[in-house]
Design an enzyme around this catalytic site. Structure first.
Site, mmCIF file in Angstrom:
data_model
loop_
_atom_site.group_PDB
_atom_site.id
_atom_site.type_symbol
_atom_site.label_atom_id
_atom_site.label_comp_id
_atom_site.label_asym_id
_atom_site.label_seq_id
_atom_site.Cartn_x
_atom_site.Cartn_y
_atom_site.Cartn_z
ATOM 1 N N SER A 319 73.108 43.190 -6.795
ATOM 2 C CA SER A 319 72.274 42.405 -5.875
ATOM 3 C C SER A 319 71.494 41.361 -6.680
ATOM 4 O O SER A 319 71.377 40.206 -6.272
ATOM 5 C CB SER A 319 71.313 43.339 -5.137
ATOM 6 O OG SER A 319 70.287 42.601 -4.536
ATOM 7 N N TRP A 322 73.840 38.666 -7.761
ATOM 8 C CA TRP A 322 74.212 37.827 -6.617
ATOM 9 C C TRP A 322 73.225 36.667 -6.482
ATOM 10 O O TRP A 322 73.596 35.549 -6.150
ATOM 11 C CB TRP A 322 74.224 38.671 -5.330
ATOM 12 C CG TRP A 322 74.563 37.892 -4.094
ATOM 13 C CD1 TRP A 322 75.806 37.699 -3.576
ATOM 14 C CD2 TRP A 322 73.660 37.201 -3.216
ATOM 15 N NE1 TRP A 322 75.733 36.928 -2.435
ATOM 16 C CE2 TRP A 322 74.431 36.608 -2.196
ATOM 17 C CE3 TRP A 322 72.278 37.011 -3.193
ATOM 18 C CZ2 TRP A 322 73.867 35.859 -1.163
ATOM 19 C CZ3 TRP A 322 71.720 36.264 -2.175
ATOM 20 C CH2 TRP A 322 72.510 35.697 -1.172
ATOM 21 N N HIS A 323 71.950 36.956 -6.770
ATOM 22 C CA HIS A 323 70.932 35.915 -6.606
ATOM 23 C C HIS A 323 71.020 34.845 -7.677
ATOM 24 O O HIS A 323 70.577 33.715 -7.454
ATOM 25 C CB HIS A 323 69.530 36.532 -6.622
ATOM 26 C CG HIS A 323 69.195 37.223 -5.344
ATOM 27 N ND1 HIS A 323 69.553 38.523 -5.089
ATOM 28 C CD2 HIS A 323 68.569 36.786 -4.216
ATOM 29 C CE1 HIS A 323 69.143 38.860 -3.876
ATOM 30 N NE2 HIS A 323 68.562 37.825 -3.328
ATOM 31 N N GLY A 324 71.558 35.156 -8.811
ATOM 32 C CA GLY A 324 71.654 34.132 -9.839
ATOM 33 C C GLY A 324 72.301 34.661 -11.088
ATOM 34 O O GLY A 324 72.205 35.858 -11.398
ATOM 35 N N PHE A 473 71.290 30.144 -4.193
ATOM 36 C CA PHE A 473 72.038 31.382 -4.439
ATOM 37 C C PHE A 473 73.422 31.305 -3.840
ATOM 38 O O PHE A 473 74.166 32.201 -3.868
ATOM 39 C CB PHE A 473 71.260 32.589 -3.897
ATOM 40 C CG PHE A 473 69.872 32.653 -4.443
ATOM 41 C CD1 PHE A 473 69.659 32.524 -5.802
ATOM 42 C CD2 PHE A 473 68.784 32.796 -3.619
ATOM 43 C CE1 PHE A 473 68.380 32.547 -6.324
ATOM 44 C CE2 PHE A 473 67.493 32.835 -4.122
ATOM 45 C CZ PHE A 473 67.298 32.707 -5.476
#
Lengths: 473, 349
Positions: A319, A322-324, A473
């Site tokens: 997770s 996924w954001h960066g 993102f």
């Protein structure tokens, strides 16, 4: 084209007028064209990527349905996942992995020089990729039938209100709405408009204004006192919430005006009294996606205690990633993984479930304490999320804990409290009444004054051009 | 038309009903408009400027420019981004061109940090409302012209949506309408200041101005004393990512040349000096050549002098001791460049 610009509202007005004048089939075609136009405003070159994955997933879904053996179905699924994740991986993570591979090999004494590619990240790629994966997986599982018409499926992938920053929709929710004729009700028109207004309030009045205050602090924390660093951190927690929740409100409000309901993406996450509950309220479409397509397929909590902890940690780390593509995001995810694991351990020892308290509407002292503890744990994790790197996050925390310039504490309070009060003025009634558009239930005069005042504040605040944080993102 | 098929029967009634909150909204606007004309209220509010994005840097620059114009007059204006702001010392320039110190019109460094040509043109239009120089020197760097630079795109986009910048420069229809609104609406003029005061509970602090009264920002950092490789960290890599000279930035540079020609003001292009280490950041050696060809073409198309500091770097011996980082001159380097520019004035070879 950002949701908080006049261009968007001109675009929306044109789309709505056309939409209300067309029959169902033509509405879908028009929405598809409008969605591609909307995306082309960001970067028309990346439309080809959307078209590619749309085509692949459309045909893969049909091939899976026709496949006679489960082995063949699985091959098709793997092919679809490879294409989708391959594109996402290349555009988002290529340099991150190359950079780290080089560092690793140089640590081992080997010097490699793999060229770093300067790759632009296609807007919204993480969102629409996950939405497409949800479709192919559900078709594979037999829970969703492949869409017959390519253009209808293309609309599912690129429906403009949620194309660039979600909510990451599920085929079970969206496809029936696209495939059957829609009726726009009075309630949808009014509540859609109010949702857009609330979204703009969160974005323009709170998030954008905070952004310009805290950006210099996070860029150069060494120049600021501990109270200023603390204030910037509290404000960032508010900014990221209002930015993303505001975006989701506008997306859902827009879609509601067209008679299409998008899933709720935020449910007052800072009122959560546990980390588990926080993740049920924060970015709901992503957390449920990760639960359904990662955590549960990994085994969830079914295969022993160790595996449950492992699966939680893997899910949270991914997770974060996924954001960066950066270690600071991994650290953010890792912290949440640790929090969740700690909570699970505590619950196991006590033999009570944190879900019980999450359902309480009446606020007890225990719940208040839980909310405060959870909020501050989340706050700590935001340091890494916002800082340019893991080391910078550690430095920020160290400077904040140095108690430097504490005499400034009272001076920073008003600037810290006012934005929070503005946000809570919306969130508390929404939460207590369990009604997103609680304003509409107020007496007429109070309601009209409330709406007028919100619009007035939006007009005061509008003008700064700050993109929604989650677009990156 | 298929309106009736899309809307449910109750929705049709909603569509036709006038929103009842509109009169309340108009009342709030009128009351605010009136309140913001009362001296008592205004005395408790900050100045309506600086307001929107980047104004924090621009407003003091405009104020200093106005003051210098009033005090001595401005005959030479330097514009550009932070490399020009740090790289040109107007005082050294004036001495080199033989002007007596503190007497008569002088030069002023109106460069603004982070501004690509698109913004430079808009801010130039603002500056020229307050002064009338005979010559404008435009300090230009490779990252200014990169159409793929996300930084330049973002800054251009922000300026494009900054009502104050557009209004002050009277840029386009939006600029003119904003200017009219700013002139006649107290609420519009105080909008941002009022909002920020409301949100912070107090007026904005006075911005820290890091340039001197003539717009020059000297730096005492010395690149030669920075450990190898560390210098690159000072540099914003976004400037040379995926280098491509085309689109809005080069177009704006051309527009600037046309604009100044129409105004009867002489333009001089200055290719700002770069440290040797800078060139390693380019993806390909041909990138810098593309940039040089573009500015040479610009100069020849408009018949404007090009003062090529790359040549100077070799001929006049700019080295790492003259730089604060890879593309910003330090105090010593700025003195050197300004003296060179001044000694070539007004012929500018």
């Amino acid at each position: 084209m950002l949701f908080n610009t006049p261009e968007y509202f001109v675009f929306l007005a044109i789309i709505a007028l056309l939409y209300y004048s067309l029959t169902h089939r033509l509405q879908n075609r028009m929405l598809l064209v409008a969605s591609y136009v909307f995306y082309a405003f960001w970067d028309y070159r990346f439309l080809s990527l959307i078209l590619l994955t749309t085509t692949v997933d459309y045909f893969v879904a049909h091939a899976m349905q026709k496949a006679k053996t489960s082995k063949r179905r699985r091959i098709f699924l793997i092919f679809s996942l490879s294409v989708n994740l391959g594109i996402l991986g290349f555009f988002k993570y290529f340099n991150f992995f190359i950079d780290n591979a080089q560092k690793l090999t140089s640590l081992a004494g080997f010097h490699t020089s793999i060229p770093v590619l300067y790759i632009l990240l296609p807007v919204g790629v993480s969102f629409y990729t996950f939405q497409e994966i949800a479709y192919t997986v559900e078709v594979y599982r037999g829970k969703v039938k492949p869409v017959d018409n390519f253009l209808d499926f293309a609309l599912y992938v690129c429906y403009f209100p949620q194309l660039v920053a979600g909510p990451i929709e599920r085929p079970q929710n969206m496809l029936p709405q696209f495939l059957s004729p829609r009726k726009v009700t009075a309630d949808q028109l009014v509540s859609g408009g109010v949702l857009i207004l609330i979204g703009l309030f969160r974005k323009v009045v709170i998030a954008d204004a905070i952004g310009s205050l805290i950006d210099p602090v996070f860029s150069n924390p060494g120049n600021y006192s501990s109270p200023e660093l603390l204030k910037a951190l509290y404000l960032f927690a508010l900014q990221i919430y209002c930015d993303f929740a505001g975006y989701s409100d506008i997306a859902r409000g827009t879609s509601r005006l067209l008679g299409i309901e998008l899933m709720r993406n935020f449910d007052h996450p800072y009122f959560a009294s546990s980390i588990t509950e926080f993740w049920r309220r924060w970015h709901i479409s992503l957390s449920t996606w990760l639960r359904d397509y990662l955590y549960i397929p990994l085994g969830g909590n079914r295969r022993g205690t160790f595996n449950a902890y492992r699966n939680t940690m893997i899910t949270m780390l991914l997770s974060g990633l996924w954001h960066g593509a950066g270690w600071s995001f991994v650290a953010w995810g890792g912290l949440h993984g640790l929090y969740s694991a700690g909570e699970r351990l505590r619950t196991r020892k006590r033999g009570t479930s944190s879900t019980a308290s999450s359902q309480e509407i009446i606020w007890s002292w225990r719940r208040v304490a839980g909310v405060l503890v959870t909020f501050h744990l989340v706050l700590l994790s935001w340091v890494f999320f916002r800082s340019p790197g893991f080391g910078a996050g550690v430095t920020y925390l160290r400077d904040m804990a140095a108690f430097k310039g504490m005499e400034q504490f009272s001076a920073v309070l008003p600037g810290l409290l006012i934005p929070w009060i503005l946000c809570l003025a919306i969130d508390i009634p929404q939460h207590l009444k369990r009604d997103e558009v609680f304003l509409l239930r107020w007496p007429k005069t109070k309601r009209d004054l409330g709406l007028a005042f919100i619009l007035f504040l939006i007009i005061l605040g509008v003008g700064r051009r700050a993109p929604f944080i989650y677009f990156q993102f | 038309m298929h309106l009736s098929s899309t809307f449910s029967s109750d929705a049709r009634r909603v569509r036709l009903r006038q929103p009842s909150w509109v009169p309340y909204f108009l009342t709030i606007v009128v009351l605010a408009e009136l309140a913001l004309r009362l001296p008592f209220v205004l005395s408790h509010l900050p100045k309506p400027e600086p307001t929107l994005w980047h104004a924090e840097f621009v407003q003091p620059k405009v104020d200093y420019l106005k003051a210098f114009e009033l005090e001595r007059g401005i005959d030479v204006l330097f514009i550009g981004n932070s490399t020009t702001q740090a790289g040109v010392n107007p005082q050294a320039f004036d001495i080199a061109r033989g002007k007596r110190e503190s007497v008569g019109p002088g030069s002023f460094n109106a460069s603004v940090e982070g501004i690509p040509p698109y913004g430079a043109l808009i801010f130039l239009q603002i500056f020229l409302q307050y002064c009338r120089p005979g010559t404008v020197y435009y300090g230009i760097t490779p990252q200014d012209l990169n159409s793929n630079s996300p930084w330049a795109r973002d800054v251009s986009d922000r300026i494009d949506h900054s009502p104050l910048a557009l209004a002050e420069s009277r840029h386009g229809l939006l600029g003119i309408s904003n200017a009219i609104l700013l002139q006649y609406s107290a609420l519009y003029r105080y909008r941002s200041a009022l909002f920020r005061t409301l949100l912070n509970g107090k007026p904005d602090p006075v911005p820290r101005v890091y340039f001197d009264r003539r717009g020059f920002e000297p730096s005492d950092r010395n690149l030669s004393q920075v450990p190898q490789g560390k210098g690159a960290e000072y540099f914003d890599k976004a400037g040379v990512l995926n280098y491509s000279v085309q689109g809005i930035q080069i177009e704006s540079a051309r527009n600037m040349a046309t604009y100044l020609r129409d105004q009867g003001i002489r333009l001089v292009l200055v290719n700002m000096p770069l440290a040797n280490g800078y060139f390693s950041i380019f993806d390909s050696p041909s990138d810098y050549e593309d940039y040089r060809s573009a500015i040479s073409e610009l100069a020849s198309t408009f018949g404007v002098p090009l003062f090529d500091a790359e040549r100077l770097s070799t001929d006049a011996g700019f080295d790492d001791t003259d730089f604060a980082d890879l593309n910003h001159l330090n105090r010593k380097g700025a003195e050197k460049l300004s003296t060179m520019l001044g000694s070539h004035y007004p012929g500018v070879r």
